[in-house]
Write an enzyme that holds these catalytic residues in place. Structure first.
Site, mmCIF file in Angstrom:
data_model
loop_
_atom_site.group_PDB
_atom_site.id
_atom_site.type_symbol
_atom_site.label_atom_id
_atom_site.label_comp_id
_atom_site.label_asym_id
_atom_site.label_seq_id
_atom_site.Cartn_x
_atom_site.Cartn_y
_atom_site.Cartn_z
ATOM 1 N N TYR A 1 41.367 35.257 37.733
ATOM 2 C CA TYR A 1 40.510 35.157 38.166
ATOM 3 C C TYR A 1 40.733 34.168 39.527
ATOM 4 C CZ TYR A 1 36.151 32.445 39.079
ATOM 5 O OH TYR A 1 34.968 31.373 39.693
ATOM 6 N N SER B 1 49.158 32.478 38.867
ATOM 7 C CA SER B 1 50.163 32.207 38.029
ATOM 8 C C SER B 1 50.698 33.456 38.566
ATOM 9 C CB SER B 1 50.075 31.719 37.109
ATOM 10 O OG SER B 1 50.733 32.632 35.667
#
Length: 333
Positions: free
Chosen positions: A224, A209
């Site tokens: 992550y 993202s």
């Protein structure tokens, strides 16, 4: 007595020396210009001229795509099929999986398709996603047994249904978000990477993202996926496995909070063409060229400015939603 100046004496006079600070300044300017020009030309090549890799020949005949029933995942699956790969599609809705299978076979009649029904958000029996998560990963492993799987596209993602402060998000919602974006992505990679490393070729694409790099302060799961990709890239590049984190900004999917037409918000199909062309290159990339322009300008701003902007946008959307639902904000605004 007036002195007489001979023209020849003037011609013979030495010119004043150029100051060293000026020479150094010119050298620094030329170096910066060369670096900027090289960077711009490299970006032009990546965005428009660099060809995609031969995925079947380089990695293998089969690709596994998670979150394949909607948005980017569906578009990437169709694009991979057009590039000659066979597909294992992973999704939670059998009806939607069946529909995508029909679309794939219509777009690429020679493509073989298998499906795995797997709800990546299903609660587990322990903190690391036991129960249904373990059984789903086992079904994926069983589905690819005996296949020459060369590519994994970890595309499945989840986010909050609307903007909210962390303490306002129901437990079931943020736990599901973590299961999809963190636990499931890790487990599926863990199920497929060993076979790729054993045969000395393969590729893993984790769809991240823009929130993980463009907007600094964002929840753990966005960061992550990026860090997992970087770690796996370092571990497995010498085993012939290319691990990459692809970073989209807004794409016209149901997960996008931005509605309306914009030259910077591509359709899933437009984004997928750029994404597939980037597979196997940099360990982190922004496939869509207009997104990379946005990323560049965002990088010029301090983190504090980006965070403030994102917080204000989120609070405005949160307050609008609370007004629609008739709820109070308990002093937060």
């Amino acid at each position: 007595m007036e002195s007489v100046v001979v023209a020849g004496d003037l011609a013979a006079a030495p010119a004043p020396a150029t100051p060293m600070w000026f020479v150094a300044l010119v050298a620094v300017g030329l170096h910066a210009a060369v670096v900027w020009a090289g960077t711009f030309l490299a970006w032009l090549r990546r965005a428009f001229l660099r060809p995609g890799k031969g995925l079947c020949r380089r990695y293998g005949e089969w690709a596994v795509v998670t979150g394949a029933t909607d948005g980017i995942g569906r578009a990437v699956a169709l694009e991979l099929a057009r590039h000659g790969l066979h597909l294992v599609l992973v999704g939670r809705n059998p009806g939607k999986l069946s529909g995508v299978c029909k679309e794939v076979r219509a777009a690429a009649p020679a493509c073989k398709v298998r499906t795995v029904v797997f709800d990546l958000a299903a609660p587990g029996d322990d903190d690391v996603g036991g129960g249904e998560m373990s059984r789903g990963a086992a079904r994926v492993a069983a589905a690819v047994e005996g296949l020459d799987v060369g590519l994994l596209v970890n595309n499945a993602g989840a986010t909050y249904p609307c903007a909210a402060y962390f303490h306002e998000v129901p437990d079931a919602v943020w736990e599901a978000v973590l299961r999809v974006n963190v636990v499931a992505a890790t487990r599926i990679a863990r199920a497929l990477v060993p076979a790729m490393a054993a045969k000395g070729r393969g590729a893993v694409v984790n769809v991240g993202s823009g929130s993980s790099v463009v907007v600094p302060a964002f929840p753990l799961y966005a960061v992550y996926v990026d860090q997992l990709s970087r770690s796996l890239h370092v571990e497995y590049k010498h085993h012939g496995v290319d691990v990459q984190c692809q970073i989209p900004l807004y794409v016209a999917t149901k997960m996008s909070p931005v509605q309306g037409n914009s030259p910077f918000i591509p359709s899933p199909e437009e984004y997928a063409k750029a994404a597939v062309r980037c597979i196997g290159y940099e360990p982190r990339c922004v496939p869509y060229w207009r997104h990379s322009i946005q990323w560049f300008f965002a990088s010029l701003l301090p983190d504090s400015v980006l965070n403030l902007w994102r917080l204000q946008v989120g609070i405005r959307k949160r307050n609008q939603m609370k007004v629609l639902l008739g709820e109070s904000d308990h002093g937060f605004s």
